[in-house]
Write an enzyme that holds these catalytic residues in place. Structure first.
Site, PDB file in Angstrom:
ATOM      1  N   GLU A 171       1.919   6.735 -12.414  1.00 55.52           N
ATOM      2  CA  GLU A 171       2.441   7.245 -11.136  1.00 55.52           C
ATOM      3  C   GLU A 171       3.950   7.056 -10.970  1.00 55.52           C
ATOM      4  O   GLU A 171       4.639   8.000 -10.572  1.00 55.52           O
ATOM      5  CB  GLU A 171       1.669   6.609  -9.971  1.00 55.52           C
ATOM      6  CG  GLU A 171       0.267   7.182  -9.874  1.00 55.52           C
ATOM      7  CD  GLU A 171      -0.690   6.352  -9.032  1.00 55.52           C
ATOM      8  OE1 GLU A 171      -0.225   5.416  -8.350  1.00 55.52           O
ATOM      9  OE2 GLU A 171      -1.889   6.640  -9.062  1.00 55.52           O
TER      10      GLU A 171
ATOM     11  N   ASP B  81      -2.368  13.886  -8.130  1.00 53.52           N
ATOM     12  CA  ASP B  81      -2.228  12.485  -7.731  1.00 53.52           C
ATOM     13  C   ASP B  81      -3.537  12.106  -7.059  1.00 53.52           C
ATOM     14  O   ASP B  81      -3.787  12.484  -5.914  1.00 53.52           O
ATOM     15  CB  ASP B  81      -1.041  12.340  -6.766  1.00 53.52           C
ATOM     16  CG  ASP B  81      -0.953  10.946  -6.135  1.00 53.52           C
ATOM     17  OD1 ASP B  81      -1.734  10.055  -6.542  1.00 53.52           O
ATOM     18  OD2 ASP B  81      -0.103  10.760  -5.246  1.00 53.52           O
TER      19      ASP B  81
ATOM     20  N   ASP C 236       6.960   1.907  -4.954  1.00 51.63           N
ATOM     21  CA  ASP C 236       5.826   2.716  -4.504  1.00 51.63           C
ATOM     22  C   ASP C 236       4.853   1.865  -3.693  1.00 51.63           C
ATOM     23  O   ASP C 236       4.101   1.062  -4.255  1.00 51.63           O
ATOM     24  CB  ASP C 236       5.116   3.345  -5.717  1.00 51.63           C
ATOM     25  CG  ASP C 236       3.932   4.233  -5.319  1.00 51.63           C
ATOM     26  OD1 ASP C 236       3.576   4.295  -4.124  1.00 51.63           O
ATOM     27  OD2 ASP C 236       3.353   4.870  -6.224  1.00 51.63           O
TER      28      ASP C 236
ATOM     29  N   LYS D 139     -10.860   4.274  -5.519  1.00 50.48           N
ATOM     30  CA  LYS D 139      -9.974   4.054  -6.673  1.00 50.48           C
ATOM     31  C   LYS D 139      -9.915   2.582  -7.061  1.00 50.48           C
ATOM     32  O   LYS D 139      -9.726   2.245  -8.217  1.00 50.48           O
ATOM     33  CB  LYS D 139      -8.576   4.575  -6.330  1.00 50.48           C
ATOM     34  CG  LYS D 139      -7.591   4.577  -7.490  1.00 50.48           C
ATOM     35  CD  LYS D 139      -6.340   5.321  -7.083  1.00 50.48           C
ATOM     36  CE  LYS D 139      -5.274   5.309  -8.136  1.00 50.48           C
ATOM     37  NZ  LYS D 139      -4.106   6.103  -7.697  1.00 50.48           N
TER      38      LYS D 139
HETATM   39  P1  ADP Z   1      -2.017   6.383  -1.920  1.00 51.20           P
HETATM   40  O1  ADP Z   1      -2.129   4.911  -1.827  1.00 51.20           O
HETATM   41  O2  ADP Z   1      -3.326   7.031  -1.880  1.00 51.20           O
HETATM   42  O3  ADP Z   1      -1.146   6.824  -3.038  1.00 51.20           O
HETATM   43  P2  ADP Z   1      -0.026   7.370   0.018  1.00 51.20           P
HETATM   44  O4  ADP Z   1       1.149   7.184  -0.849  1.00 51.20           O
HETATM   45  O5  ADP Z   1      -0.257   8.725   0.557  1.00 51.20           O
HETATM   46  O6  ADP Z   1      -1.376   6.895  -0.581  1.00 51.20           O
HETATM   47  O7  ADP Z   1       0.129   6.342   1.227  1.00 51.20           O
HETATM   48  C1  ADP Z   1      -0.864   6.231   2.184  1.00 51.20           C
HETATM   49  C2  ADP Z   1      -0.496   5.130   3.137  1.00 51.20           C
HETATM   50  O8  ADP Z   1       0.707   5.484   3.812  1.00 51.20           O
HETATM   51  C3  ADP Z   1      -1.545   4.905   4.187  1.00 51.20           C
HETATM   52  O9  ADP Z   1      -1.759   3.506   4.362  1.00 51.20           O
HETATM   53  C4  ADP Z   1      -0.921   5.490   5.440  1.00 51.20           C
HETATM   54  O10 ADP Z   1      -1.358   4.841   6.623  1.00 51.20           O
HETATM   55  C5  ADP Z   1       0.550   5.219   5.185  1.00 51.20           C
HETATM   56  N1  ADP Z   1       1.423   6.089   5.943  1.00 51.20           N
HETATM   57  C6  ADP Z   1       1.489   7.437   5.898  1.00 51.20           C
HETATM   58  N2  ADP Z   1       2.397   7.894   6.778  1.00 51.20           N
HETATM   59  C7  ADP Z   1       2.918   6.802   7.392  1.00 51.20           C
HETATM   60  C8  ADP Z   1       3.891   6.603   8.420  1.00 51.20           C
HETATM   61  N3  ADP Z   1       4.502   7.630   9.003  1.00 51.20           N
HETATM   62  N4  ADP Z   1       4.176   5.330   8.800  1.00 51.20           N
HETATM   63  C9  ADP Z   1       3.545   4.283   8.223  1.00 51.20           C
HETATM   64  N5  ADP Z   1       2.620   4.413   7.268  1.00 51.20           N
HETATM   65  C10 ADP Z   1       2.300   5.652   6.857  1.00 51.20           C
HETATM   66 MG    MG Z   2       0.049   6.711  -4.553  1.00 51.49          MG
END
Ligand code: ADP
Ligand code: MG
Length: 503
Positions: free
Chosen positions: A151, A8, A173, A71
């Site tokens: 995804e 991912d 998502d 990205k």
């Molecule tokens: P991506 O967009 O790269 O797929 P993720 O699905 O890992 O990323 O999501 C990342 C986002 O989730 C970031 O903005 C991060 O701040 C937020 N995030 C992660 N844990 C928490 C949490 N406990 N509470 C609120 N936001 C969170």
């Molecule tokens: Mg993601």
């Protein structure tokens, strides 16, 4: 033989997984023991590079040498990152550095030879150029990219493998930089995607930005300087605001300690305040989810589960909103930020099962996320340019489609074929993903030309054109990575328009 993994490659975090001997997908921790790796790269002065948490932490001390959110730039040929050492990096090159790190960490964790093959996930909305850029990033990192997988589909695969439940699922998502919503059915290990949509500029970062703005305002009210005035203090504020946001997912209030210009203050934020500041962001996601459900004609009664994917769904406001709208509990399966990688690991094992293990028996039927169309402009005519959709959005992939169009002028010998991706009839609202100038025999106006499109399993496009008068192939081409048309190009094309019967 090498190892095949699922990756991912996220906007803010990336993760890597493999189907274990148990038959379940497992996350491979990185060298720091973390299960997800920030998609952040730090270009150091000596030419070496840091990826992940250390790079993210360096943002406050070396803001000009740290790059994230790359990205969002995939498929954008005009974007380059200028590192302080004078070098420039494309989005593909930066992504490849992240992939290299993930690959090497996985090899370390597995301790069993080289990771050679990968399934890499992409947002469902990614167009041809962005998918190609992702594949190229994999290649730059020395990986054989088995597939690019959507995804939400990957998340559904991971959910299905864990829950063993059939039904209609809505995948919600909300990650760091993007929002995606997808409807699919799971029945006897067949994953059938019905429809997908997304907001490409909505994610956790927007929640951070709101909090940054608010905290900064409080700090100034209490006599502090503007912390967004320098890159360093802004990066520091960003780190603290994101941490506060995460805390507010657990606690009803938190404190942020800030210093600047000789002033130190402790600022209290409550979850309620945070939710007030960001409610309209969540409403954007809500509205898109509602319209997708309406579009498919299923209604909430036809949806069995809403699956939470992406780190931002940890915010309590997300599940609460979904439960209000859908009337059913929002499902969490494992960690929301790991599901996509786990699904990619399952797909990787389907493409290239490891020696001695059996191939997962799953069928994935995905759909196109954007329409594919064409505008044919007669070079010696003065026709109106029209986008004609040949393969509509949400068509099953692999997909084929064809349309017959006519030449616009007597004796024209050239035909400019412009391929578009997007759903609007108006060319101003779609993306031109490639063009080709074809030579044709001089026919009377109205000679039929057939355009054939194919979307392969990775949702990449190929095109063939036939002269139906002579019954011959005029040419075939893969979409080249031409940039978007500029506004000016679109305006010029519109001025040149008329009743060219396009094709
Ligand atoms: P991506 O967009 O790269 O797929 P993720 O699905 O890992 O990323 O999501 C990342 C986002 O989730 C970031 O903005 C991060 O701040 C937020 N995030 C992660 N844990 C928490 C949490 N406990 N509470 C609120 N936001 C969170
Ligand atoms: Mg993601």
């Amino acid at each position: 033989m090498g190892v095949a993994v699922g990756i991912d490659l996220g906007t803010t975090y990336s993760a890597i997984s493999i189907l274990g001997e148990s038959g379940r997908a497992e996350i491979l921790a990185n060298r720091e023991g973390e299960r997800i790796t920030p998609s952040v790269v730090y270009f150091q002065d000596d030419g070496s590079v840091l990826v992940g948490t250390l790079a993210k932490r360096s943002a406050a001390v070396a803001p000009l040498d740290v790059v994230g959110f790359v990205k969002r730039q995939m498929g954008n040929p005009d974007w380059r990152f200028d590192a302080a050492n004078g070098r420039q990096f494309s989005p593909e090159e930066i992504s490849a550095l992240i992939l290299k790190r993930l690959k090497e960490d996985a090899e370390l964790t597995l301790g069993q030879g080289a990771v050679t093959d990968a399934v890499i996930t992409v947002p469902a909305y990614f167009d041809d150029a962005k998918r190609r850029a992702t594949k190229d990033a994999g290649r730059i990192a020395g990986l054989n990219v088995l597939r690019v997988l959507n995804e939400p589909t990957a998340a559904a695969l991971a959910y299905g493998a864990e829950s063993r439940r059939d039904g209609t699922i809505l995948v919600f998502d909300l990650g760091g930089g993007t929002f995606d919503v997808t409807l699919l059915t799971v029945m006897n290990d067949v994953y059938d995607v019905k429809a997908t949509d997304g907001l490409h500029e909505l994610g956790g970062k927007d929640w951070d930005d709101r909090l940054i703005e608010w905290i900064n305002l409080q700090f100034r009210h209490e006599g502090g300087p503007d912390l967004t005035a320098t890159f360093e203090s802004e990066a520091d504020l960003r780190e603290k605001a994101e941490a506060a946001k995460r805390t507010l997912s657990q606690a009803s209030s938190t404190k942020v300690i800030l210093s600047g210009g000789g002033v130190t203050r402790s600022i209290t934020v409550s979850r309620e305040q945070f939710e007030d500041l960001t409610g309209d962001l969540l409403n954007q996601a809500r509205d898109l989810m509602i319209s997708l459900v309406e579009e498919t004609g299923l209604g909430w009664a036809g949806i069995d589960h809403v699956l939470l994917v992406g780190g931002s769904t940890r915010m309590p406001m997300v599940a609460r909103m979904i439960e209000e709208i859908s009337g059913r509990p929002a499902l969490r399966v494992g960690n929301p930020d790991e599901l996509v990688a786990l699904g990619a690991g399952i797909q990787a094992a389907m493409e290239a099962p490891a020696a001695g293990t059996s191939r997962p028996r799953v069928i994935v039927q995905d759909v196109t996320s954007q329409g594919l169309g064409v505008a044919v402009l007669a070079h010696d005519g003065s026709g109106r340019l029209v986008n004609s959709i040949v393969v509509p959005r949400n068509t099953k992939i692999p997909a084929k489609g064809s349309g017959v169009f006519a030449t616009s002028a007597d004796g024209q010998t050239e035909l400019l074929v412009q391929v578009t991706q997007g759903d609007d009839e108006d060319l101003a609202f779609v993306r031109e993903i490639g063009d080709q100038l074809l030579t044709i025999p001089p026919y009377p106006k109205g000679a039929p030309i057939r355009v054939e499109f194919a979307y392969d399993i990775d949702q990449m496009v190929s095109i063939a054109l036939y002269d139906l008068t002579a019954d011959s192939l005029l040419g075939s081409f893969e979409v080249d990575n031409t940039a978007n048309l500029s506004d000016e190009d679109i305006r010029t094309a519109m001025d040149n328009n008329n009743d060219t019967e396009v094709a």
